[in-house]
Design an enzyme around this catalytic site. Structure first.
Site, PDB file in Angstrom:
ATOM      1  N   CYS A   1       0.752  -1.195   0.115  1.00  0.00           N
ATOM      2  CA  CYS A   1       0.002  -0.126   0.089  1.00  0.00           C
ATOM      3  C   CYS A   1       0.906   1.357  -0.144  1.00  0.00           C
ATOM      4  O   CYS A   1       0.322   2.471  -0.340  1.00  0.00           O
ATOM      5  CB  CYS A   1      -1.005  -0.065   1.136  1.00  0.00           C
ATOM      6  SG  CYS A   1      -2.048  -1.434   1.179  1.00  0.00           S
TER       7      CYS A   1
ATOM      8  N   HIS B   1      -3.186   7.006   3.356  1.00  0.00           N
ATOM      9  CA  HIS B   1      -3.549   5.928   2.611  1.00  0.00           C
ATOM     10  C   HIS B   1      -5.027   5.525   3.230  1.00  0.00           C
ATOM     11  O   HIS B   1      -5.234   5.472   4.465  1.00  0.00           O
ATOM     12  CB  HIS B   1      -2.761   4.959   3.243  1.00  0.00           C
ATOM     13  CG  HIS B   1      -3.125   3.502   2.549  1.00  0.00           C
ATOM     14  ND1 HIS B   1      -3.608   3.168   1.410  1.00  0.00           N
ATOM     15  CD2 HIS B   1      -3.160   2.346   3.270  1.00  0.00           C
ATOM     16  CE1 HIS B   1      -4.025   1.900   1.204  1.00  0.00           C
ATOM     17  NE2 HIS B   1      -3.667   1.468   2.434  1.00  0.00           N
TER      18      HIS B   1
ATOM     19  N   ASN C   1      -9.908  -0.043   0.852  1.00  0.00           N
ATOM     20  CA  ASN C   1      -8.497  -0.200   0.698  1.00  0.00           C
ATOM     21  C   ASN C   1      -7.935  -0.553  -0.804  1.00  0.00           C
ATOM     22  O   ASN C   1      -8.046  -1.723  -1.155  1.00  0.00           O
ATOM     23  CB  ASN C   1      -7.962  -1.007   1.688  1.00  0.00           C
ATOM     24  CG  ASN C   1      -6.358  -0.781   1.630  1.00  0.00           C
ATOM     25  OD1 ASN C   1      -5.537  -0.215   0.653  1.00  0.00           O
ATOM     26  ND2 ASN C   1      -5.792  -1.364   2.762  1.00  0.00           N
TER      27      ASN C   1
HETATM   28  N1  ACO Z   1     -17.811  -9.079  10.248  1.00  0.00           N
HETATM   29  C1  ACO Z   1     -18.259  -9.242  11.471  1.00  0.00           C
HETATM   30  N2  ACO Z   1     -17.402  -9.660  12.337  1.00  0.00           N
HETATM   31  C2  ACO Z   1     -15.993  -9.748  12.219  1.00  0.00           C
HETATM   32  C3  ACO Z   1     -15.793  -9.299  10.748  1.00  0.00           C
HETATM   33  C4  ACO Z   1     -16.594  -8.846   9.980  1.00  0.00           C
HETATM   34  N3  ACO Z   1     -16.233  -8.697   8.659  1.00  0.00           N
HETATM   35  N4  ACO Z   1     -14.291  -9.509  10.881  1.00  0.00           N
HETATM   36  C5  ACO Z   1     -13.963  -9.855  12.114  1.00  0.00           C
HETATM   37  N5  ACO Z   1     -15.232 -10.025  12.821  1.00  0.00           N
HETATM   38  C6  ACO Z   1     -15.182 -10.425  14.221  1.00  0.00           C
HETATM   39  C7  ACO Z   1     -13.952 -11.230  14.667  1.00  0.00           C
HETATM   40  O1  ACO Z   1     -14.205 -12.575  14.222  1.00  0.00           O
HETATM   41  C8  ACO Z   1     -13.943 -10.829  16.195  1.00  0.00           C
HETATM   42  O2  ACO Z   1     -14.846 -11.961  16.631  1.00  0.00           O
HETATM   43  P1  ACO Z   1     -14.731 -12.492  18.027  1.00  0.00           P
HETATM   44  O3  ACO Z   1     -14.541 -11.507  19.072  1.00  0.00           O
HETATM   45  O4  ACO Z   1     -15.760 -13.426  18.256  1.00  0.00           O
HETATM   46  O5  ACO Z   1     -13.347 -13.274  17.811  1.00  0.00           O
HETATM   47  C9  ACO Z   1     -14.409  -9.602  16.356  1.00  0.00           C
HETATM   48  O6  ACO Z   1     -14.975  -9.366  14.958  1.00  0.00           O
HETATM   49  C10 ACO Z   1     -13.300  -8.390  16.603  1.00  0.00           C
HETATM   50  O7  ACO Z   1     -12.357  -8.661  15.718  1.00  0.00           O
HETATM   51  P2  ACO Z   1     -10.892  -7.733  15.639  1.00  0.00           P
HETATM   52  O8  ACO Z   1     -10.120  -8.262  14.760  1.00  0.00           O
HETATM   53  O9  ACO Z   1     -10.690  -7.653  17.193  1.00  0.00           O
HETATM   54  O10 ACO Z   1     -11.709  -6.316  15.226  1.00  0.00           O
HETATM   55  P3  ACO Z   1     -11.027  -5.199  14.987  1.00  0.00           P
HETATM   56  O11 ACO Z   1     -11.817  -4.047  15.877  1.00  0.00           O
HETATM   57  O12 ACO Z   1      -9.422  -5.204  15.589  1.00  0.00           O
HETATM   58  O13 ACO Z   1     -10.984  -4.721  13.444  1.00  0.00           O
HETATM   59  C11 ACO Z   1     -10.046  -4.722  11.581  1.00  0.00           C
HETATM   60  C12 ACO Z   1     -10.587  -5.591  12.598  1.00  0.00           C
HETATM   61  C13 ACO Z   1     -11.172  -3.790  10.908  1.00  0.00           C
HETATM   62  C14 ACO Z   1      -9.526  -5.467  10.384  1.00  0.00           C
HETATM   63  C15 ACO Z   1      -8.958  -3.785  12.076  1.00  0.00           C
HETATM   64  O14 ACO Z   1      -8.058  -4.709  13.122  1.00  0.00           O
HETATM   65  C16 ACO Z   1      -8.162  -3.022  11.124  1.00  0.00           C
HETATM   66  O15 ACO Z   1      -8.588  -2.320  10.439  1.00  0.00           O
HETATM   67  N6  ACO Z   1      -6.689  -3.357  10.961  1.00  0.00           N
HETATM   68  C17 ACO Z   1      -5.765  -2.758  10.050  1.00  0.00           C
HETATM   69  C18 ACO Z   1      -6.205  -3.652   8.723  1.00  0.00           C
HETATM   70  C19 ACO Z   1      -5.541  -2.700   7.575  1.00  0.00           C
HETATM   71  O16 ACO Z   1      -5.553  -1.632   7.597  1.00  0.00           O
HETATM   72  N7  ACO Z   1      -4.746  -3.563   6.595  1.00  0.00           N
HETATM   73  C20 ACO Z   1      -4.570  -3.075   5.454  1.00  0.00           C
HETATM   74  C21 ACO Z   1      -3.198  -2.484   5.615  1.00  0.00           C
HETATM   75  S1  ACO Z   1      -2.550  -1.945   4.135  1.00  0.00           S
HETATM   76  C22 ACO Z   1      -2.038  -2.987   3.063  1.00  0.00           C
HETATM   77  O17 ACO Z   1      -0.551  -2.843   2.683  1.00  0.00           O
HETATM   78  C23 ACO Z   1      -2.610  -4.125   2.506  1.00  0.00           C
END
Ligand code: ACO
Length: 330
Positions: free
Chosen positions: A116, A255, A285
């Site tokens: 990214c 980003h 993204n």
């Molecule tokens: N819908 C419903 N529930 C979900 C989903 C979904 N799409 N995805 C995860 N959950 C659930 C999980 O299973 C978990 O359930 P559990 O508590 O029963 O285990 C719960 O939601 C909480 O999950 P977390 O991973 O703790 O959720 P979080 O608030 O951290 O959000 C997210 C997850 C959105 C992925 C966040 O961590 C994030 O944005 N991280 C950065 C990701 C990013 O930007 N990546 C790209 C980088 S750039 C590149 O180079 C590609």
């Protein structure tokens, strides 16, 4: 003699037609529109067709950028493509495919792999060639199709990404252009965002294919923590390089990964929210495409005018990050 700056004289973007809304995804995996919007800010994203390669997204973006720059493809001397989803595995580079597609027969061409952060890395490289007088007209592309590397049964990743492309044409100028860039990497975090199989370290096996080891695996919490710090640190570093205070920026384009990452970072920096650009609600993204796509939209919407100082900042797999300050010249 005053320093030559790499001025953006043309910018363009392209996104594929097919739209996937959060409701569409809720029919595929156990998720809801409410969860995706509240955790990421994303409402919909555009997904490329199965036979549409990343160069097919890049070419229309490049055509718009060249038209605005009033240059022909033959005027280009270098093409630098930030992408981590090339048309072909191993080789050729997507830069060479693009060179052929647009008829830029006088240009050298290569790809930059920084996920990214790909556009910022590519922009920084191109800037050096203009500042030292090696090349005059350079095409910088940020384009990705991460939809092809997603596990569409993994709700933790498939809701986050979309496909797209952006392109910028650079030429030397004494007043306008990229004032400075700052790049960095935290290689120790490589394992937090990766495609485990299909490379030389672990070629794809039958079991790997069955277990989707050829798709993106992510430790979301670690990436989130890294990203918030990367935005703040890299913008701070590049502002210091230019001896500019953050208050002087007309617009900041981080980003477009997750609105919560953006909100956390700008709140911590004390940066006014109304000067932060976000369009991730419509595109998700788009990886290396996200910054040129946002620059193009912000410019077309009149949010960036000639002479404005614009901050840009990328972060992504690697883990990589980078930022730049642009004195807008179109
Ligand atoms: N819908 C419903 N529930 C979900 C989903 C979904 N799409 N995805 C995860 N959950 C659930 C999980 O299973 C978990 O359930 P559990 O508590 O029963 O285990 C719960 O939601 C909480 O999950 P977390 O991973 O703790 O959720 P979080 O608030 O951290 O959000 C997210 C997850 C959105 C992925 C966040 O961590 C994030 O944005 N991280 C950065 C990701 C990013 O930007 N990546 C790209 C980088 S750039 C590149 O180079 C590609």
């Amino acid at each position: 003699m005053s320093k030559l700056l790499a001025n953006i004289i043309g910018i363009g973007s392209y996104i594929p037609e097919k739209v996937f809304t959060n409701q569409d995804l809720a029919r595929m995996v156990d998720t809801t529109d409410e969860w995706i919007v509240s955790r990421t800010g994303i409402k919909e994203r555009h997904i490329a067709e199965i036979n549409q390669g990343v160069s097919d997204l890049a070419v229309p973006a490049i055509t718009k950028a060249l038209t605005q720059a009033k240059l022909s493809a033959e005027d280009l001397e270098l093409i630098v493509v930030g992408t981590c989803s090339p048309d072909y595995p191993v080789f050729p580079s997507t830069g060479c495919v693009i060179q052929d597609r647009i008829g830029a027969k006088n240009a050298a061409a290569f790809d930059v792999s920084a996920a990214c952060s790909g556009f910022i890395y590519a922009l920084s490289i191109a800037t050096q060639y203009i500042e030292n007088g090696t090349y005059k007209n350079i095409l910088v592309v940020g384009a990705d199709e991460l939809s092809k590397s997603l596990n569409w049964q993994d709700r933790g990743t498939c809701v986050l990404f979309g496909d797209g492309a952006g392109a910028a044409v650079l030429a030397p100028d004494k007043t306008y252009g990229v004032l400075a860039t700052h790049l960095g990497a935290v290689g120790s975090g490589w394992k937090h965002l990766l495609v485990p199989e299909g490379g030389t370290k672990q070629p794809l096996t039958k079991a790997g294919l069955e277990n989707k080891k050829n798709t993106i695996q992510m430790n979301g919490k670690e990436v989130f923590r890294f990203a918030v710090k990367a935005v703040e640190d890299s913008l701070g570093a590049v502002l210091a390089k230019c001896n500019i205070k953050k208050e002087a920026l007309a617009l900041f384009i981080p980003h477009q990964a997750n609105i919560r990452i953006i909100d956390h970072a700008v709140k911590h920096m004390g940066f006014p929210k109304d000067k932060v650009y976000a369009n991730l609600d419509r595109y998700g993204n788009t990886s290396a495409a996200s910054i040129p796509l946002a620059l193009d939209e912000a410019h077309r919407e009149g949010r960036i005018k000639k002479g404005d100082l614009v901050g840009v900042c990328g972060f992504g797999a690697g883990l990589t990050y980078g930022a730049g300050i642009i004195k807008w010249g179109i």
